[in-house]
Enzyme design. Structure first.
Site, PDB file in Angstrom:
ATOM      1  N   ASP A   8       0.878  -1.163   0.000  1.00 16.35           N
ATOM      2  CA  ASP A   8       0.000   0.000   0.000  1.00 16.35           C
ATOM      3  C   ASP A   8       0.927   1.228   0.000  1.00 16.35           C
ATOM      4  O   ASP A   8       2.137   1.093   0.193  1.00 16.35           O
ATOM      5  CB  ASP A   8      -0.854  -0.044   1.278  1.00 16.35           C
ATOM      6  CG  ASP A   8      -1.533   1.272   1.557  1.00 16.35           C
ATOM      7  OD1 ASP A   8      -2.289   1.720   0.697  1.00 16.35           O
ATOM      8  OD2 ASP A   8      -1.280   1.856   2.638  1.00 16.35           O
ATOM      9  N   ALA A  10       0.324   5.293   1.356  1.00 18.78           N
ATOM     10  CA  ALA A  10       0.394   6.135   2.560  1.00 18.78           C
ATOM     11  C   ALA A  10       0.263   5.308   3.846  1.00 18.78           C
ATOM     12  O   ALA A  10      -0.618   4.470   3.963  1.00 18.78           O
ATOM     13  CB  ALA A  10      -0.695   7.194   2.518  1.00 18.78           C
ATOM     14  N   LYS A  49     -10.963   6.841  -2.226  1.00 17.74           N
ATOM     15  CA  LYS A  49     -11.245   8.109  -1.537  1.00 17.74           C
ATOM     16  C   LYS A  49     -12.690   8.601  -1.719  1.00 17.74           C
ATOM     17  O   LYS A  49     -13.274   9.194  -0.823  1.00 17.74           O
ATOM     18  CB  LYS A  49     -10.262   9.196  -1.984  1.00 17.74           C
ATOM     19  CG  LYS A  49      -8.798   8.838  -1.691  1.00 17.74           C
ATOM     20  CD  LYS A  49      -8.536   8.600  -0.194  1.00 17.74           C
ATOM     21  CE  LYS A  49      -7.108   8.158   0.094  1.00 17.74           C
ATOM     22  NZ  LYS A  49      -7.005   6.780   0.580  1.00 17.74           N
ATOM     23  N   ASP A 183      -1.293  -1.018   6.111  1.00 16.15           N
ATOM     24  CA  ASP A 183      -1.350  -0.435   7.454  1.00 16.15           C
ATOM     25  C   ASP A 183      -2.779  -0.193   7.924  1.00 16.15           C
ATOM     26  O   ASP A 183      -2.989   0.494   8.912  1.00 16.15           O
ATOM     27  CB  ASP A 183      -0.561   0.883   7.496  1.00 16.15           C
ATOM     28  CG  ASP A 183      -1.265   1.972   6.691  1.00 16.15           C
ATOM     29  OD1 ASP A 183      -1.692   1.684   5.552  1.00 16.15           O
ATOM     30  OD2 ASP A 183      -1.414   3.091   7.210  1.00 16.15           O
TER      31      ASP A 183
END
Ligand SMILES: *Cc1c(COP(=O)(O)O)cnc(C)c1O
Length: 628
Positions: A8, A10, A49, A183
């Protein structure tokens, strides 16, 4: 071998604490006069998003605040407006947060040296990735492929689409050779849905959500607590492994590559999944409440696996190999200190024989019926023995005789129960792999162990026992540590406390193995896989000149004995040749006929059986094993 790692962006490889999307979302909503708490945004980070914005608007508080400001009440229009603003905000912030996380540069260098492909999937758009890529490359991280949801018709996480697209483009067809690192929980779900190895990184993650400066300002105790919380969340979501920092991925890859070296085609210890092995990477204390709760959960789950009513039955875990479990049952169940009992043992292989040996050592009065190694235990003969020997109080037999692979019929058990005989079944190599209904069997003690069909690693046995029967056994045992009654009392009276030191790593691995049994579809699904494996093995080996020892009607789906194809067959040469090709098989265990055994339980699938058959065919072609 691990072929690729798919990261991934960010919070995983760059942008410690995943600050950019948070700041950009806050800025986007602030532009419409709506202040957002960071925690609210963090709930769903990792999503596409636009979908993330849709989710936030689904929160009535946010929607009310939006309409109260007099903005459009058309939801789609609202989402579009905020999304457009988000894109402006993120463009400004992206480059400022594009620093690689600690350990990433070293990891990228390691992966390059190992020839392991690096790629990415992301909730960012192609345009944002285009902004980030050159900055990451300057710092040493340059994935060969970046997949965004623009390549998957807008389908993002937690769906597997982006990951599967990346695998397809990179020609990776074995998901067990692909690692996904992320994350967020959505990263884990994406990985699990694609069937790849899903790994979560803790430090600098969105889940912890702190900048590097904020993190470093914490005390070790505070850091530990935050990591523990995040670890629990990741593990609950199904992470195969949770690592502290990206640098920890390097030793993990080394371990994976070693683990995938040889396939055990043995009746246990057997080949376990990576996720089961991974559960052994963390050390745990034994008197910890979490550990006791885990033990209790295992005890409950085993009852469910065996269809045993929790009111009537209870599970006792016993340190040691399966034999320790059997011996603890024999010496606790059959009274030979206060009063005496007589045990009848049905034998048709080494494990039935072993029970007789135990009875000898324990000075238990017993009678044995030996049916011979290739004959099933016969109910009529057993019932007849009972009529002739009214002193018999207990009866023991083996379900699947792993000696040959013979599956005994258990229908004599409820009959004996109706006659007041206490029954003991060694279901070591069948429980979890062959359906067993304990409620219907009315069996008093059923024994199995961690490293057979539940697909855990060795370290303990377990007994599912009838509570009422067990209640009467206090003081029977002649051994302190193998006292099944006292062991049971400890679990019951101290909320899952093992009496003496327990194999903690094994217990954690076993808990994961139970979870995976459920995921596979329970015992029925596993039974079907084993049966399919066995049928392929049997047909394939027969075509190569190896006849099974047993007729099909007696054959279990667990392990198969094959006769030597010729009298001068060199088993050791055959064994070594197979081992060179990555397969470990088993020698025979019976005296009368020269044979060897191949198990098909554990993480073994149809493809493994065909690979084995190809290997056997090539060895037989070269024929080094036929003449000494
Ligand atoms: C594996 C097994 C046992 C136990 O053997 P250990 O080596 O002590 O684990 C007992 N009975 C059967 C039928 C088995 O397959």
């Amino acid at each position: 071998m691990i072929q690729a790692v798919i990261f991934d962006w960010a919070g995983t490889t760059i942008d410690y604490g995943s600050r950019a999307p948070i700041i950009a979302f806050q800025a986007a909503f602030a532009a419409f006069n709506i202040p957002l708490e960071e925690a609210v945004i963090r709930q769903d980070v990792g999503l596409d998003k636009k979908i993330h914005i849709e989710k936030m608007f689904a929160d009535p508080a946010i929607w009310t605040a939006w309409t109260a400001q007099g903005h459009t009440t058309d939801r789609d229009a609202a989402i579009d407006k905020v999304y457009a603003q988000f894109q402006t905000s993120i463009t400004a912030i992206l480059t400022q947060t594009a620093t690689l996380k600690p350990g990433m540069a070293a990891l990228a260098a390691y992966l390059t040296a190992k020839n392991i492909t690096m790629a990415s999937t992301s909730g960012y758009t192609r345009q944002m990735i285009a902004q980030l890529s050159p900055l990451a490359a300057e710092q040493g991280y340059a994935p060969v492929l970046n997949v965004t949801s623009e390549l998957t018709d807008g389908v993002g996480r937690p769906d597997a689409a982006m990951l599967l697209k990346a695998m397809q483009r990179l020609h990776l067809d074995n998901p067990q050779e692909v690692i996904k690192v992320g994350d967020t929980v959505n990263d884990i779900l994406e990985g699990k849905n694609a069937g790849v190895i899903s790994i979560s990184v803790l430090e600098g993650s969105n889940l912890i959500g702190l900048s590097e400066a904020e993190w470093l300002a914490l005390s070790p105790t505070e850091q530990h607590a935050l990591k523990q919380n995040a670890r629990d969340v990741f593990e609950t979501a199904g992470a195969d492994a949770v690592i502290d920092t990206l640098a920890d991925l390097m030793p993990l890859i080394e371990i994976y590559n070693q683990q995938q070296a040889a396939l055990l085609l043995t009746p246990g210890p057997l080949t376990t999944s990576l996720s089961v092995k991974n559960r052994m990477l963390v050390d745990h204390g034994t008197w910890d409440d979490d550990y006791k709760a885990l033990t209790q959960d295992i005890r409950q789950q085993l009852l469910a696996v065996g269809h045993a009513d929790a009111e009537q039955y209870s599970t006792i875990l016993m340190q040691g190999s399966g034999s320790f479990g059997v011996e603890s049952v024999l010496q606790t169940a059959v009274p030979n200190r206060k009063g005496r009992g007589t045990l009848l043992i049905a034998i048709n292989g080494a494990y039935g024989q072993r029970m007789a040996e135990m009875a000898d050592h324990l000075a238990i009065d017993y009678l044995a019926i030996d049916f011979g190694e290739t004959e099933p235990a016969n109910a009529d003969v057993i019932l007849e023995a009972l009529t002739q020997h009214p002193e018999i109080t207990h009866f023991a037999m083996v379900h699947c005789e792993t000696t040959t692979g013979l599956l005994n019929d258990l229908s004599v058990i409820p009959m004996l129960n109706a006659l007041g005989v206490v029954t003991i079944v060694d279901a070591m190599s069948s429980f979890g792999g062959v359906p067993i209904n304990i409620d219907e069997l009315h069996v008093d003690y059923l024994i199995s162990s961690a490293n057979k069909c539940i697909q855990g690693v060795p370290g303990f046995a377990f007994v599912i026992a009838n509570r009422e029967t067990l209640m009467q056994t206090a003081g029977n045992a002649t051994s302190l540590s193998l006292d099944l009654y006292e062991q049971w009392r400890s679990f019951e009276d101290y909320a899952g406390k093992w009496r003496f030191t327990s194999p903690t790593h094994t217990v954690y691995a076993f808990h994961q193995a139970l979870h995976e049994l459920q995921q596979e579809g329970g015992v029925t699904a596993r039974f079907e896989r084993y049966q399919d494996n066995q049928a392929r093995l049997r047909l394939g080996m027969r075509a190569l000149g190896f006849d099974p020892l047993l007729p099909e009607t007696l054959q279990s789906p667990i392990i198969t004995s094959f006769k030597y194809p010729t009298p001068d067959f060199d088993f050791m040469a055959f064994y070594r040749a197979l081992k060179d090709q990555g397969f470990i098989i088993y020698p025979g265990k019976i005296a009368a006929i020269d044979s060897f055994r191949i198990g098909n339980i554990g993480e073994v699938y149809a493809g493994d059986i065909s690979r084995l058959l190809t290997a056997v065919a090539s060895i037989m072609d070269e024929a080094p094993v036929l003449a000494k």
